[in-house]
Design a protein around this motif. Structure first.
Motif, PDB file in Angstrom:
ATOM      1  N   ALA A   1      53.116 -51.393 -94.811  1.00  0.00           N
ATOM      2  CA  ALA A   1      51.661 -53.105 -94.862  1.00  0.00           C
ATOM      3  C   ALA A   1      50.740 -51.910 -93.710  1.00  0.00           C
ATOM      4  O   ALA A   1      49.356 -52.338 -94.232  1.00  0.00           O
ATOM      5  CB  ALA A   1      52.647 -53.954 -93.597  1.00  0.00           C
ATOM      6  N   GLY A   2      50.713 -51.211 -93.408  1.00  0.00           N
ATOM      7  CA  GLY A   2      49.840 -50.149 -92.156  1.00  0.00           C
ATOM      8  C   GLY A   2      48.542 -49.493 -93.342  1.00  0.00           C
ATOM      9  O   GLY A   2      48.418 -49.524 -92.609  1.00  0.00           O
ATOM     10  N   PHE A   3      49.165 -49.312 -93.985  1.00  0.00           N
ATOM     11  CA  PHE A   3      48.658 -48.567 -95.120  1.00  0.00           C
ATOM     12  C   PHE A   3      47.543 -49.909 -95.604  1.00  0.00           C
ATOM     13  O   PHE A   3      46.129 -49.374 -96.274  1.00  0.00           O
ATOM     14  CB  PHE A   3      49.117 -47.910 -96.855  1.00  0.00           C
ATOM     15  N   GLY A   4      47.578 -50.680 -95.517  1.00  0.00           N
ATOM     16  CA  GLY A   4      46.924 -52.103 -96.332  1.00  0.00           C
ATOM     17  C   GLY A   4      45.842 -52.292 -94.949  1.00  0.00           C
ATOM     18  O   GLY A   4      44.742 -52.940 -95.464  1.00  0.00           O
TER      19      GLY A   4
ATOM     20  N   MET B   1      40.865 -52.637 -93.114  1.00  0.00           N
ATOM     21  CA  MET B   1      40.702 -53.626 -92.548  1.00  0.00           C
ATOM     22  C   MET B   1      40.245 -53.527 -91.812  1.00  0.00           C
ATOM     23  O   MET B   1      38.959 -53.931 -90.103  1.00  0.00           O
ATOM     24  CB  MET B   1      41.630 -54.749 -92.811  1.00  0.00           C
ATOM     25  N   ILE B   2      41.328 -53.206 -90.231  1.00  0.00           N
ATOM     26  CA  ILE B   2      41.129 -52.927 -89.295  1.00  0.00           C
ATOM     27  C   ILE B   2      40.204 -51.982 -88.835  1.00  0.00           C
ATOM     28  O   ILE B   2      38.873 -51.852 -88.404  1.00  0.00           O
ATOM     29  CB  ILE B   2      41.678 -52.107 -88.562  1.00  0.00           C
TER      30      ILE B   2
ATOM     31  N   ALA C   1      41.946 -56.341 -97.166  1.00  0.00           N
ATOM     32  CA  ALA C   1      42.864 -55.497 -96.377  1.00  0.00           C
ATOM     33  C   ALA C   1      43.893 -56.468 -95.624  1.00  0.00           C
ATOM     34  O   ALA C   1      44.325 -55.749 -96.466  1.00  0.00           O
ATOM     35  CB  ALA C   1      42.371 -54.396 -96.179  1.00  0.00           C
ATOM     36  N   PHE C   2      43.520 -57.100 -95.606  1.00  0.00           N
ATOM     37  CA  PHE C   2      44.774 -58.769 -95.127  1.00  0.00           C
ATOM     38  C   PHE C   2      45.322 -58.475 -95.889  1.00  0.00           C
ATOM     39  O   PHE C   2      46.609 -58.329 -95.959  1.00  0.00           O
ATOM     40  CB  PHE C   2      44.313 -59.508 -94.048  1.00  0.00           C
ATOM     41  N   PHE C   3      44.822 -59.111 -97.085  1.00  0.00           N
ATOM     42  CA  PHE C   3      45.642 -59.384 -98.900  1.00  0.00           C
ATOM     43  C   PHE C   3      46.459 -58.127 -98.966  1.00  0.00           C
ATOM     44  O   PHE C   3      47.227 -58.616 -99.316  1.00  0.00           O
ATOM     45  CB  PHE C   3      44.479 -59.928-100.055  1.00  0.00           C
ATOM     46  N   ASN C   4      46.078 -57.165 -98.637  1.00  0.00           N
ATOM     47  CA  ASN C   4      46.479 -55.352 -99.530  1.00  0.00           C
ATOM     48  C   ASN C   4      48.061 -55.846 -98.697  1.00  0.00           C
ATOM     49  O   ASN C   4      48.834 -55.508 -98.759  1.00  0.00           O
ATOM     50  CB  ASN C   4      45.708 -54.495 -99.096  1.00  0.00           C
ATOM     51  N   ALA C   5      47.585 -55.880 -97.186  1.00  0.00           N
ATOM     52  CA  ALA C   5      48.881 -55.323 -96.084  1.00  0.00           C
ATOM     53  C   ALA C   5      49.673 -56.400 -96.472  1.00  0.00           C
ATOM     54  O   ALA C   5      50.762 -57.102 -96.804  1.00  0.00           O
ATOM     55  CB  ALA C   5      48.175 -55.527 -95.242  1.00  0.00           C
TER      56      ALA C   5
ATOM     57  N   PHE D   1      40.939 -60.314-103.589  1.00  0.00           N
ATOM     58  CA  PHE D   1      42.350 -60.872-102.723  1.00  0.00           C
ATOM     59  C   PHE D   1      43.387 -60.331-103.322  1.00  0.00           C
ATOM     60  O   PHE D   1      44.299 -60.577-103.240  1.00  0.00           O
ATOM     61  CB  PHE D   1      42.296 -62.361-102.364  1.00  0.00           C
ATOM     62  N   SER D   2      43.559 -61.229-104.925  1.00  0.00           N
ATOM     63  CA  SER D   2      44.433 -60.981-105.573  1.00  0.00           C
ATOM     64  C   SER D   2      45.132 -59.711-105.620  1.00  0.00           C
ATOM     65  O   SER D   2      46.089 -59.963-105.792  1.00  0.00           O
ATOM     66  CB  SER D   2      44.458 -61.914-106.641  1.00  0.00           C
TER      67      SER D   2
END
Length: 405
Positions: A139-142, A146-147, A259-263, A316-317
């Motif tokens: 999850a951190g990778f995604g 974003m961060i 990036a949030f959706f990626n995570a 996002f998807s």
């Protein structure tokens, strides 16, 4: 401190939260090209090399990670941060070869080792919920994109482009060293060596492994084709008057939300797979969802009022499915081949990521820069890839297991 959140989840987020900034590539690739006087197409190869060496180092060093995650965490920190700092110096020197070497090769090696390091550890600590464990691991990778995307933009504006890489190199060194200090396998866990030598080539003769490799490769290639071009695609969206639909600030916000959706996809899809009879089913869900939004993004004409909304939803998807494909992979491999050599097997599977690194963003670059076609045509190309991946997941990958001794 014998706690799975402290010894497994937190160090995974610290390590992956740093190396995941490789996905912020679209934020600064144009700036690199402008500063060193090179074309964007030539600069793109730095990203491709980084993903290539990620996959190669993961495949070659899986046994090293399996043996000692402490040393592998330290080695990942060294290669990744030296790569970041070296990239900054290469930009300052206007050296494209230096960027290839440090961002592509050196940082890529750090990516591969760092990516593998927390994964098996989390599956050991979360043995009843492997999907949740690997979701947390990656999850951190995604989240990194974003961060750090807005932070990167701010650092560029405040200090300069090459200075941004050097500053972040030192910041990442501190964060990853914290992960190195904390990470630890469960008490009493002992790695039992295989009775027979591990034979990587045997897996490339196994129907399940080949199918998993291919569908994983296609999902990454399709995802990278979009992820590496997000800002460019948004800049192509024009109103009927010819003005940009989204401001630069809005584009940065959308990329960060991506990036949030990626995570979220990394945690959500992998956790969902814990509750399915066969984890392979989660891939079919991902491919169907991604196929539908890709076709919608291609079929709507430019200047259609709904097109910008549909493309943002597609971003996002696709990001969610892309991330979910990564987190669902280790539990699927563990289900098919067992836990005994999972880091080695996972590393072999990540060669698909290496191959996709050479084809994903290059596919988009060929369509747009080589063939001079509109960005919307990229969505048609990846729709075909998702359809192929769905067929492989449905008809090639089977529930059959091949456990190692």
């Amino acid at each position: 401190m014998e706690n799975r959140w402290i010894r497994a989840a937190l160090p995974a987020l610290l390590i992956h939260g740093c190396i995941g900034t490789v996905y912020a590539w679209s934020v600064f690739k144009q700036a690199i090209a402008s500063q060193i006087g090179a074309s964007v197409a030539n600069v793109e190869w730095a990203f491709s090399l980084a993903i290539l060496f990620l996959g190669l180092s993961a495949a070659l060093l899986g046994h090293f990670v399996e043996k000692d995650i402490k040393k592998s965490a330290l080695l990942a920190t060294f290669f990744f941060t030296v790569g970041m700092i070296g990239t900054g110096i290469s930009i300052q020197q206007k050296s494209l070869i230096g960027i290839y070497l440090f961002y592509g090769v050196v940082m890529g090696i750090g990516l591969g080792i760092g990516y593998l390091t927390p994964v098996k550890n989390l599956m050991l600590w979360f043995k009843e919920n492997k999907g949740l464990g690997t979701g947390l691991a990656v999850a951190g990778f995604g989240l990194a994109k974003m961060i750090f995307s807005p932070i990167m933009v701010s650092l560029q504006l405040t200090f300069g482009l090459w200075q941004m890489f050097v500053i972040l190199g030192f910041v990442f060194a501190i964060l990853m060293l914290m992960g190195w200090v904390l990470i630890q396998k469960p008490a009493g866990w002992v790695e039992v060596p295989l009775k027979q030598a591990f034979k990587p080539w045997a897996f490339f003769k196994n129907r399940n492994f080949i199918g998993i490799w291919l569908m994983f490769y296609l999902n990454i290639t399709a995802g990278l084709a979009i992820i590496s071009q997000e800002k460019d695609i948004l800049m192509e969206l024009k109103s009927s008057s010819g003005s940009l639909v989204f401001s630069l600030a809005a584009m940065t916000t959308i990329i960060s939300i991506d990036a949030f959706f990626n995570a979220a996809g990394r945690i959500g899809f992998a956790t969902w797979s814990d509750n399915l009879k066969d984890r392979n089913t989660i891939y079919q869900i991902i491919f169907i969802l991604s196929l539908v939004v890709s076709l919608l993004s291609f079929t709507l004409p430019n200047y259609n009022n709904f097109l910008p909304i549909v493309i943002v939803i597609a971003f996002f998807s696709i990001n969610a499915g892309y991330g979910g494909g990564f987190s669902a992979l280790p539990p699927l491999l563990a289900d098919r081949f067992g836990m005994r050599a999972i880091s080695k097997i996972h590393g072999l599977a990540l060669t698909a990521w290496a191959a996709a690194g050479l084809t994903g963003n290059q596919l988009a670059s060929l369509i747009v820069h080589g063939l001079k076609l509109p960005y919307q045509d990229v969505f048609l190309a990846i729709a075909v890839l998702y359809l192929l991946a769905l067929a492989i997941s449905r008809y090639v990958v089977t529930p059959r297991r091949m456990l190692l001794d």
